[in-house]
Enzyme design. Sequence first.
Site, PDB file in Angstrom:
ATOM      1  N   GLY A   1      50.606  45.027  29.923  1.00  0.00           N
ATOM      2  CA  GLY A   1      49.190  45.186  30.031  1.00  0.00           C
ATOM      3  C   GLY A   1      48.615  43.841  30.858  1.00  0.00           C
ATOM      4  O   GLY A   1      47.458  43.818  31.086  1.00  0.00           O
TER       5      GLY A   1
ATOM      6  N   THR B   1      57.489  47.812  42.610  1.00  0.00           N
ATOM      7  CA  THR B   1      57.395  49.064  41.676  1.00  0.00           C
ATOM      8  C   THR B   1      56.081  48.735  40.999  1.00  0.00           C
ATOM      9  O   THR B   1      55.999  49.679  39.984  1.00  0.00           O
ATOM     10  CB  THR B   1      58.595  48.629  40.799  1.00  0.00           C
ATOM     11  OG1 THR B   1      58.488  47.255  40.178  1.00  0.00           O
ATOM     12  CG2 THR B   1      60.014  48.705  41.640  1.00  0.00           C
TER      13      THR B   1
ATOM     14  N   ALA C   1      53.595  40.806  31.901  1.00  0.00           N
ATOM     15  CA  ALA C   1      54.539  41.843  32.613  1.00  0.00           C
ATOM     16  C   ALA C   1      53.605  43.077  32.554  1.00  0.00           C
ATOM     17  O   ALA C   1      52.842  43.249  31.999  1.00  0.00           O
ATOM     18  CB  ALA C   1      55.701  42.156  31.877  1.00  0.00           C
ATOM     19  N   LYS C   2      53.988  44.137  33.758  1.00  0.00           N
ATOM     20  CA  LYS C   2      53.151  44.996  33.742  1.00  0.00           C
ATOM     21  C   LYS C   2      53.149  45.986  32.599  1.00  0.00           C
ATOM     22  O   LYS C   2      52.213  46.502  32.165  1.00  0.00           O
ATOM     23  CB  LYS C   2      53.607  45.882  34.991  1.00  0.00           C
ATOM     24  CG  LYS C   2      53.119  47.056  35.153  1.00  0.00           C
ATOM     25  CD  LYS C   2      53.744  48.081  36.628  1.00  0.00           C
ATOM     26  CE  LYS C   2      54.950  48.046  36.185  1.00  0.00           C
ATOM     27  NZ  LYS C   2      55.755  48.769  37.437  1.00  0.00           N
ATOM     28  N   ARG C   3      54.215  45.969  31.842  1.00  0.00           N
ATOM     29  CA  ARG C   3      54.352  46.881  30.768  1.00  0.00           C
ATOM     30  C   ARG C   3      53.476  46.203  29.400  1.00  0.00           C
ATOM     31  O   ARG C   3      53.344  46.972  28.675  1.00  0.00           O
ATOM     32  CB  ARG C   3      55.834  47.181  30.560  1.00  0.00           C
ATOM     33  CG  ARG C   3      56.510  45.735  29.786  1.00  0.00           C
ATOM     34  CD  ARG C   3      57.981  46.204  29.504  1.00  0.00           C
ATOM     35  NE  ARG C   3      58.836  44.857  29.361  1.00  0.00           N
ATOM     36  CZ  ARG C   3      59.168  44.247  30.329  1.00  0.00           C
ATOM     37  NH1 ARG C   3      58.923  44.294  31.635  1.00  0.00           N
ATOM     38  NH2 ARG C   3      59.944  43.174  29.872  1.00  0.00           N
TER      39      ARG C   3
END
Length: 295
Positions: A269, A13, A265-267
């Site tokens: 950054g 994802t 985490a990706k969210r």
Amino acid sequence: MSAFATRFAPSPTGLLHLGHAFSALTAFEAARAAGGRFVLRIEDIDRTRVRPEFDAALLEDLEWLGLAWERPVRRQSEHMADYQAALDRLKARGLLYRCFRTRREVLDEIARAPHGPGDGGLGEDAKGAVFRGEPLPGDREAELLASGQPYAWRLSLDRAREALNGFDRLRFVEQGRGPLDETGVVAVDPMREGDVILARKDVGVAYHLAVVVDDALQGVSHVIRGEDLFHATHIQVLLQALLGLPTPTYGHHRLLLGPDGKRLAKRNGAPSLRDLRLDGATPETVRARLDLSTA
């Protein structure tokens, strides 16, 4: 020959970041030290979120890190019949019920009840939420089905407890440490997770059921993953008992944190491995930065 087998199971994802690399390398090095098997599994059952380009990118990044795995790679989307068979077994035993509540209705219900460490099947933004429900009366359920009302299949903990004559005998071995320093033999307490969702209309099977089926079919003896998944182990061991599947040994490792103290985490950054590679990082510098000795 060693019976040790572990796995890394990313979802395509987004691009992999250092947290993913830490988990993958921790599992890979454990398998190599034991002379065992390392399995890569692609958890792509949520077709609304996965992307082919991320699938290809994660394979490229893991090969760049120096990991090797058994072929072919198991992709969950190609094995839905395995999960449906397990779901059908649980349905046949009367352990599941249809839940027609919307997300908002579930959250409202949770707000009126004590909270626990689970997420009620609602995802990352509902941590601490525990949902307990019950089947609708037959005529009301028939009415909603006839109207096309969407629903999810939830595991009834009350019925599961009856089927197993209680949860007292459920245990798993933790070789790492849970978030509260749980280690060694851990007593399973599925009630803390609530009646979790095992299938829904948009995604034919949910995470908990898919992973226990996969781990059994792939002969995984040791599950090595981040401590954020420690509480999920309680439901997964319960499902293993209900389905007659073996319970692996578990090892939950620390999470990598960013400068803000939050989990990478990706969210939030977190830089991707691709970004680090473009900035000149090498597999050796990434490994040194991760310091696997502290896993």
